[in-house]
Design a protein around this motif. Structure first.
Motif, PDB file in Angstrom:
ATOM      1  N   GLY A   1      16.788  17.173  27.016  1.00 42.12           N
ATOM      2  CA  GLY A   1      17.989  17.610  27.713  1.00 42.12           C
ATOM      3  C   GLY A   1      17.977  19.114  27.902  1.00 42.12           C
ATOM      4  N   VAL A   2      19.065  19.666  28.370  1.00 43.49           N
ATOM      5  CA  VAL A   2      19.131  21.101  28.632  1.00 43.49           C
ATOM      6  C   VAL A   2      19.614  21.825  27.379  1.00 43.49           C
ATOM      7  CG1 VAL A   2      20.226  22.899  30.001  1.00 43.49           C
ATOM      8  CG2 VAL A   2      19.632  20.722  31.064  1.00 43.49           C
TER       9      VAL A   2
ATOM     10  N   ALA B   1      14.991  23.601  30.095  1.00 44.33           N
ATOM     11  CA  ALA B   1      14.952  22.188  30.472  1.00 44.33           C
ATOM     12  C   ALA B   1      13.892  21.496  29.630  1.00 44.33           C
ATOM     13  CB  ALA B   1      14.614  22.070  31.953  1.00 44.33           C
ATOM     14  N   THR B   2      14.324  20.697  28.662  1.00 41.06           N
ATOM     15  CA  THR B   2      13.357  20.013  27.803  1.00 41.06           C
ATOM     16  C   THR B   2      13.456  18.508  27.984  1.00 41.06           C
ATOM     17  OG1 THR B   2      14.857  19.720  25.947  1.00 41.06           O
ATOM     18  CG2 THR B   2      13.669  21.811  26.077  1.00 41.06           C
TER      19      THR B   2
END
Lengths: 316, 338, 296
Positions: free
Chosen positions: B20-21, B16-17
């Motif tokens: 986005g994923v 999870a950044t």
């Protein structure tokens, strides 16, 4: 600091800086607009006294000669003559050094005791309660002038809850520790802001390092990884910051001594300004500068001891 | 095939950044047998490193979401992904070990090398410091570091890259693990040292009978050493099989392209590189992920919900509809400094 | 996007991961510090500038009948001091001096220090060495001590505070900018600019400076806090603003004598300093988060 290469070169640099310090302090006196004797004597000006001051300070000689006189006296341990105390400035200054030194050392230790654990855990538990709270706390305390914080502490801990004394130096080691606790705490809080921030960042960076992975993969306990690998490396960055910010520490002592009526160099400096005791002002400035040079040198040594890469560069 | 030591089943590792994923590992399954060397090859971002790190639990827990199973059979049938810290600690070093890409940063810079090896020895063996020290010395000698008694007192910055990697191998082997994961162990070393390290690894593997997972983007390195090869692309396994088979008769266009990109013995002409770049792992497109860059791609490929197709038995798989059209290369050999 | 990736385990995983990802992404959260800081600063400046409108009494009006009135007395929101002067009025007017230092002293040293550091770093060689010697020399002195010594010689006054700061503070900026410049001048785009024949001045000011100014600007916020505290400190020590001029530091010093009976005299001006100090700190933090990748 490792840009100097080796220990001899570092010492040469120290000597140069010391020399420069004497130059600056010497020229301080020359900043006085108008006649220094007039400024010093004020209303007790007589021609005879002015003459005495002029020859004492060597003001009737060419400037390089004045500097030579200044340096000559310096090598003989004399910082001039205090017009206010009517004795050697060196004596006056020496009498005022112990409280200041004690306060500096005390504050330095307290700052480390406060900021190392907090900074480390703020970095480990980033984004969580410890981190957020300490951030807020230290941003607040950074904006608080040291002298005001001192007054607040007095208000709370000396006036309303009589736990600590309002002023004075106390006697004996325990006495000193007791009397100087509030002043040292005041200074160290401001200092801690920078240390906590620095260690926090350093810890976060170190946690990402690959050697932490290697350590984990040995199958040792996480606490051991933290101790031997993460902390030992994270704290390196802080040593440099610690040294650099010591100047802040020393500035703090000047104000805090005033608030807590401590008979140290800071109080002497401020009083000498209003007493127009210029030689003492000069002398105290010199002493402070030499103190800082000494502290920087100590910081370098500490860095070399803790980090073998720097140790190699300096040739230790 | 030998008895399985490690079974990885539908492993997924999503990060999870801020952007986005990132679906770094998106459904990877394989097994590693006793005394087997498995190679995982793929370009940067294919998920090969994340796969290894997920297996041993080194992914940052705050931002990684993991599903699937990793079963280390000597330890039982439960997935070690859900193992508690103490459990994981007992496995690391003594059963599962890992070495990393850049030896310069993989060792603590302020502790001398000897002490770091001793720390590894004492992690799973209650021995005196003296005994640990002599074990460390023999470990360092075994990995080919000359004058180990003296060099133990040195710090990492006083070693060359190749020597450091040897020291890292010594650390990894200190507690006699049964499975060694090597994440790009030769990538930051120069070619001659690369050979030495690979020989050392092979040597040790034969001596101890341990299994290995060797990760690299360099097909030449993989082909030299591995028994079986997994080819990864965009978080998925796209081909799997015995090394010789995969090399000489690849069944996925990506593998074919990788082979083409390696200069061959007498080859004089241009190197064929793969056009385009891997897809974003955040907004992963549906269909075959390699299709946009694939010479054999058709409309059908773009909408095909991919799966691994068995080709000539359970150990030989490829994620491609047109696998029998992929060219063979019976003469392929890893280029060496000839 | 075509169907196909929604296999059940990955679906669940995606949901959890997406939630976490969205949380991290909140851009507003990142700007919050900056906005908060700016808001506080604007509030402070507005209050101080609008002082004549906000308070009816001038700051120095003595009212012998109303001395040492506590806060919330009618007509005196924050009380009065030992001469009956309205505290709120003195705070707002006093703020002018301290904010003047924050802006006036900081901006001059920011500009002068940055230019000196830029030029010395770019020219390198002897210029650079000389600058580094001077930097080392200045940093050997505790800042406050040096400022006090300079003021001692020149005489205490508000203007001399400015002068003392101008003399001593540029050094920090020069050091930062010089370090940046030394790195910058080896970068590709600088080499390219020189190769194209751009003059040195142009390269320095139009290529290097814009790209590396962020570090000094962020530092200037920290410096502004320091300067406010410095001004207040000097006032506290009697070396800055002289009575009867209202200034936060002098007010605190006066208030110290009445700490037992009228705690608000020393406490409230300090809160004003803290307020403005926090404003600058938040702006600095916010800018730092914005301009760098950040560890948040």
């Amino acid at each position: 600091m490792s840009r100097f290469g080796s220990l001899p070169r570092r010492l040469v640099h120290v000597v140069i800086v010391l020399f420069g310090i004497t130059l600056v302090t010497f020229f301080l006196l020359r900043l006085i607009p108008g006649d220094p004797a007039l400024a010093i004597l004020g209303s007790s000006y007589t021609h005879a006294r002015a003459q005495a001051i002029d020859s004492g300070l060597g003001l009737n000689r060419p400037i390089w000669s004045q500097y030579a006189l200044f340096m000559n006296r310096l090598f003989h341990g004399s910082l001039g003559f205090s017009f206010f105390y009517h004795e050697s400035a060196t004596t006056v200054i020496l009498n005022h050094i112990p409280p200041t030194l004690f306060l500096i050392a005390y504050s330095a230790v307290l700052a480390a005791l406060i900021s190392l654990p907090i900074g480390f855990f703020a970095g480990l538990r980033r984004g969580r309660a410890v981190d957020q709270v300490s951030r807020v706390f230290f941003t607040l305390s950074f904006a608080m002038p040291a002298f005001w914080l001192g007054i607040i502490f007095i208000l709370i801990f000396s006036v309303h809850l009589p736990v600590f004394p309002i002023s004075g130096f106390g006697s004996g080691l325990v006495g000193h520790l007791y009397y100087l606790f509030l002043p040292a705490l005041t200074i160290s809080l401001g200092f801690s802001t920078v240390l906590v921030r620095s260690l926090r960042t350093s810890t976060i960076t170190t946690l990402r390092a690959e050697f932490v992975d290697t350590a984990q993969m040995k199958g040792i306990a996480w606490s051991q990884v933290l101790r031997r690998h993460v902390f030992r490396n994270a704290v390196l960055a802080v040593v440099a910051v610690y040294g650099v910010n010591l100047a802040y520490l020393i500035s703090g002592t000047v104000l805090v001594e005033n608030v807590f009526s401590l008979p140290g160099l800071g109080t002497l400096l401020v009083n000498s300004v209003s007493d127009r005791d210029y030689p003492v002002v000069q002398g105290v400035t010199l002493v402070f500068a030499v103190l800082i040079v000494g502290i920087n040198l100590l910081t370098d040594v500490a860095q070399a001891a803790l980090d073998p890469r720097i140790g190699q560069e300096i040739g230790t | 095939m030998s008895a399985p030591l490690l079974t990885v089943r539908d492993l997924r590792s999503y990060l999870a950044t801020d952007q986005g994923v990132v679906r770094a590992v998106d459904g990877v399954s394989f097994t590693v047998g006793e005394a087997e060397i498995v190679g995982i090859v793929g370009e940067s971002g294919s998920g090969k490193s994340v796969t290894c790190r997920t297996i041993v639990g080194l992914m940052p827990s705050g931002m990684t979401h993991i599903s699937g199973e990793v079963i280390y059979h000597p330890h039982g049938d439960a997935s070690i992904l859900t193992a508690r810290q103490a459990e994981l600690q007992s496995l690391r070093g003594s059963q599962l070990a890992m070495i990393f890409q850049d030896p310069m940063t993989a060792l603590n810079p302020v502790v001398n090398v000897g002490d770091q090896v001793i720390e590894a020895v004492q992690a799973h063996a209650k021995v005196s410091t003296g005994e640990a020290r002599s074990r460390a010395v023999s470990l360092l000698r075994r990995v080919g570091i000359p004058a180990p008694e003296q060099r133990m007192r040195d710090y990492p910055f006083q070693f060359s890259g190749g020597m450091l990697q040897r020291a890292l191998i010594a650390i990894a082997l200190a507690s006699s693990p049964r499975l060694l994961l090597a994440d790009e162990p030769t990538t930051s070393l120069d070619v001659i040292i690369q050979d030495q390290i690979l020989s050392l690894l092979l040597d040790l593997q034969q001596d101890t009978g341990m299994s290995m997972i060797l990760v690299s983007h360099d097909l030449a390195v993989i082909s030299e050493v591995c028994d079986r090869i997994l080819v990864m692309y965009a978080g998925q396994v796209v081909e799997e099989g015995p090394a010789a088979d995969v090399i000489t008769a690849p069944r996925h266009p990506y593998t074919r392209a990788l082979l083409d990109a390696v200069p061959q013995g007498e080859q004089r002409g241009q190197l064929r590189s793969i056009t385009g770049s891997p897809p974003s792992l955040i907004d992963v497109p549906g269909g075959c992920r390699f299709a946009p860059r694939c010479r054999l791609a058709t409309q059908e490929c773009l909408s095909w919900e991919t799966e691994l197709i068995e080709i000539s038995g359970p150990g030989r798989l490829a994620r491609c509809l047109r696998h029998d059209e992929v060219e063979r290369s019976p003469q392929w050999q890893a280029s060496d400094s000839a | 996007m075509s169907a196909g990736w929604a296999a059940s385990p990955s679906e669940l995983l995606m949901k959890a991961a997406t939630r976490a990802s969205a949380r991290r992404r909140s851009a507003v959260r990142r700007r919050l510090t900056l906005i908060a800081g700016l808001a506080m600063l604007v509030l402070a400046i507005a209050a101080i500038t609008l002082a004549p409108i906000l308070v009816s009494q001038p700051p120095n009006t003595i009212d012998a009948l109303n001395t040492l009135a506590p806060p919330l007395t009618p007509d005196h929101l924050l009380g009065t001091d030992q001469f009956g002067r309205d505290v709120l009025s003195r705070i707002l007017y006093g703020g002018r001096i301290d904010l003047a230092i924050a802006f006036g002293a900081t901006s001059v040293t920011l500009v002068s220090g940055t230019i000196i550091g830029l030029v010395a770093g770019y020219l390198g060689g002897r210029w650079d060495s000389v600058l580094m010697r001077i930097v080392d020399l200045f940093f050997a002195f505790p800042f406050l001590v040096l400022v006090i010594a300079i003021i001692a010689m020149l005489g205490p006054s508000i203007f001399n505070m400015f002068v003392a700061i101008w003399i001593t503070s540029w050094v920090a900026y020069a050091r930062i900018m010089r370090a940046q410049t030394v790195v910058a001048k080896r970068q590709q785009y600088v080499l390219a600019a020189r190769a194209l024949g751009y003059g040195r001045l142009r390269v320095m000011f139009r290529h290097i400076l814009p790209n590396f100014a962020s570090a000094v600007i962020i530092f200037s916020m920290v410096d502004a806090v320091g300067n406010i505290i410095l001004a207040a400190s000097l006032g506290f020590l009697g070396l800055g603003a002289q009575p009867p001029a209202p200034e936060w530091g002098t007010m605190i010093s006066d208030g110290q004598n009445y700490i037992l009976s009228a705690w608000w005299l020393a406490t409230i001006p300090g809160l004003a300093v803290v307020f403005v100090g926090i404003a600058f700190s938040l702006i600095g933090d916010g800018l730092a988060d914005l301009l760098r990748a950040g560890d948040r």
